[in-house]
Enzyme design. Structure first.
Site, PDB file in Angstrom:
ATOM      1  CG  ASP A   1      -7.303   3.403  -0.914  1.00 46.79           C
ATOM      2  OD1 ASP A   1      -7.944   2.348  -0.874  1.00 46.79           O
ATOM      3  OD2 ASP A   1      -7.200   4.155   0.084  1.00 46.79           O
TER       4      ASP A   1
ATOM      5  CE  LYS B   1      -4.424   1.116   0.248  1.00 48.88           C
ATOM      6  NZ  LYS B   1      -5.625   0.407  -0.209  1.00 48.88           N
TER       7      LYS B   1
END
Ligand code: NDP
Length: 451
Positions: free
Chosen positions: A170, A130
Site C-alpha cells: 500500500d 489492513k
C-alpha cells in the site's frame, strides 16, 4: 422476536462514536456504509437479529506491537506496528500494509473495514484486513528500510499465513519492501508459501499486479461512461498522486485515448496542458520510485507545465477525475468545483479520497461517481489471483490475467448496478457497492451462527 438494538442510523452511529473515540476516519467509513445498509436491512429481520452490521463494524481483532530498529547512525528507533483483521467470513483476511507517518489505529481500522466490502465485491474468496506502521520511509536509506521491514515481520509473522491473513503493499510499501518482509518471513518460518502478495515475478509474483489498481480504476470508469454511451477517447483527466495507482491510471487513460492533465504529491500538483503522455509517465515513475524525487521537479524536465505548491488539482477543468493519492484529499468545495467545471465522472483510485460532503455533492449532481471500494478493487483482485497461482504452483499468462482483470471490474460494475440503480436510471455506485459487498459477507456470517 429476538432482543436487538433496533436503533435508527443516528443511534447506531452514536454507539460507533462512543466505542471508537478519537477514530474519525473509522467513524467516517462506517457512517458512509451504514447510510445505505440501514435502508437495505429495514425489512430484513434476519440481519437485525444477528446484529450483522454491528459485528462487521467491530474488527475480529486488532494486533498492535512495538517495532524497534537501528538507523544508520546506530540510534535505536521505536515505531508502532498494527494488523487489523476485520472480517474473515468469506476467506482469509486480505489487505495491504501501509508505511506512512500518518498511520494510526483509526486509519487502519477504516481501511480494513472498507477492504471487507471491496474484497467481497471482487467475487473472490477474501476477507478484509489492513496493517502498517507510522514508520516514514521518506529520507531513509535502503538498508534502514530493510532493517525496519525485518523487524516489522519479526512480530507480524505470528498473525499471518496463506490460509489466515495475506498482506500486500500500500502507500510506502512496494515490491522492494514486500521482498524484505517475505525474506524475513521465510527465514523465521522456513516456509515458502503465498503469505504475501505483490511479490517479484521471479519469486511467486503475478504479472500485472503492479498495474492492476490503476488499470482497474480506468476500466471501471470506462464501464460507467458506457452506461451513458460515452468512452474515454478525447476526454481530459485530472489525476492526483504520482505513486503506483496514479501513474498506472494515467497510463491506461492515455492508452484508451484520453489526455491526462495533472499529477500530484504531498507537496502540490503539476498541470501539463500538453498532456502527460507515456514518455512523461515513464519519467515520473522513475523519478518518484527510483530517484525518490518530488513531483515539482517535473516542470524542470517539461517546462510547459506549471507547479502549484500546496494545492490539489480539483480546480483544473476536466471531463473525468481520478483521486489516486490518499484519504480525504477531495473535500466538499473541491467536489463543487469539479461539478461546476463540467466533470462528468469520478473514479476513485485511492481509498476514501472523497469526504462525506463531497460524496453527497457528487450524488446530488448525479455524477458518475465510483467509490474506491468498487473502482480500486482491481489491485486486490489480482492479489487474489496471485494467491491462486501460488497455491497451484503455476504462473498464468499476461493476456489471461488482463482479461480476468477486465472481467472482474465489469462484474463489480454489474453488482453495483444491480443494487444501486435508482428510479429514473441513475446508478448510485456507493449504495450499490455497499449493499452488494455487505450482502455477501452478511449471508456468510448468518450461515456460521453467532461466532
Ligand atoms: P504510493 O505510495 O505508491 O503513492 C502514494 C501517492 O500519494 C504519492 O504520490 C504520495 O505523495 C501521495 N500522497 C500520500 N499522502 C498524501 C497526502 N497526505 N497528500 C497528498 N498526497 C499524498 O501509494 P499507492 O499509489 O499504492 O496508493 C495510493 C492510494 O491508493 C492509497 O489510498 C491506497 O490505499 C490506495 N490503493 C492502493 C492499492 C495498490 O495496489 N497499491 C490498492 C487499492 C488502493 P508523496 O510522495 O509526497 O508521499
Amino acid at each position: 422476536m429476538a432482543v436487538t438494538d433496533h436503533v435508527d442510523l443516528n443511534g447506531f452511529m452514536e454507539g460507533v462514536k462512543k466505542r471508537n473515540p478519537h477514530q474519525p476516519e473509522f467513524v467516517q467509513a462506517v457512517q458512509e456504509v451504514a447510510e445505505d445498509i440501514f435502508d437495505f436491512i429495514e425489512d430484513k429481520e434476519e440481519y437485525h437479529s444477528a446484529q450483522i452490521l454491528r459485528r462487521i463494524a467491530e474488527p475480529d481483532r486488532v494486533v498492535s506491537f512495538r517495532v524497534c530498529w537501528e538507523d544508520d547512525n546506530g540510534n535505536v528507533r521505536v515505531q508502532r506496528g498494527w494488523r487489523v483483521q476485520n472480517n474473515n467470513a468469506i476467506g482469509p483476511y486480505k489487505g495491504g500494509i501501509r508505511f506512512h507517518s500518518s498511520v494510526n489505529e483509526s486509519v487502519l481500522k477504516f481501511l480494513a473495514f472498507e477492504q471487507t466490502f471491496k474484497n467481497a465485491l471482487t467475487g473472490l474468496p477474501m476477507g478484509g484486513g489492513k496493517g502498517g506502521s507510522n514508520f516514514n520511509p521518506k529520507g531513509k536509506s535502503v538498508r534502514e528500510i530493510m532493517r525496519f521491514c525485518q523487524s516489522f515481520m519479526i512480530e507480524l509473522y505470528r498473525h499471518i499465513g496463506p490460509d489466515v491473513d495475506v498482506p500486500a503493499g500500500d502507500i510506502g510499501v512496494g515490491g522492494r519492501e514486500i521482498g524484505y518482509m517475505f525474506g524475513q518471513y521465510k527465514r523465521i518460518t522456513n516456509h515458502w508459501n503465498g503469505v504475501l502478495t505483490g511479490k517479484g515475478l521471479e519469486w511467486g509474483g503475478s504479472l500485472i499486479r503492479t498495474e492492476a489498481t490503476g488499470y482497474g480504476a480506468v476500466y471501471f470508469l470506462a464501464n460507467m461512461l458506457a452506461t451513458r454511451d460515452q468512452d474515454l477517447e478525447g476526454k481530459t483527466a485530472v489525476i492526483s498522486g504520482s505513486g503506483n495507482v496514479a501513474t498506472h491510471a494515467a497510463e491506461k487513460i492515455v492508452q484508451m485515448g484520453g489526455k491526462v492533465l495533472t499529477l500530484s504529491d504531498s507537496g502540490g500538483f503539476i498541470h501539463d496542458p500538453d498532456g502527460i503522455d507515456q514518455e512523461k509517465i515513464d519519467w515520473v515513475k522513475k523519478h518518484k520510485t527510483y530517484r525518490r524525487g518530488r513531483i515539482e521537479e517535473y516542470v524542470e524536465a517539461f517546462p510547459k507545465a506549471t507547479f502549484h505548491e500546496g494545492k490539489t488539482p480539483w480546480g483544473v477543468e476536466c471531463d473525468v477525475a481520478l483521486p489516486c493519492a490518499t484519504q480525504n484529499e477531495l473535500l466538499g468545495d473541491d467536489a463543487k468545483k469539479l461539478v461546476d467545471n463540467g466533470c462528468i465522472a469520478v473514479s476513485e483510485g485511492a481509498n476514501m479520497p472523497t469526504d462525506l460532503e463531497g460524496v453527497h455533492i457528487f450524488k446530488e449532481a448525479k455524477l458518475l461517481y465510483a467509490p474506491g471500494k468498487a473502482s480500486n478493487a482491481g489491485g486486490v483482485a489480482v492479489s487474489g489471483l496471485e494467491m491462486s497461482q501460488n497455491s497451484e504452483r503455476r504462473s498464468w499468462k499476461e493476456e489471461e490475467l488482463q482479461q480476468m482483470l477486465k472481467d472482474i471490474m465489469a462484474g463489480i460494475h454489474k453488482r453495483c448496478e444491480e443494487y444501486g440503480k435508482q428510479d429514473g436510471g441513475y446508478i448510485d455506485y456507493v449504495k450499490g457497492a455497499n449493499i452488494a459487498g455487505f450482502k455477501k459477507v452478511a449471508d456468510a456470517m448468518l450461515a456460521f451462527g453467532v461466532v
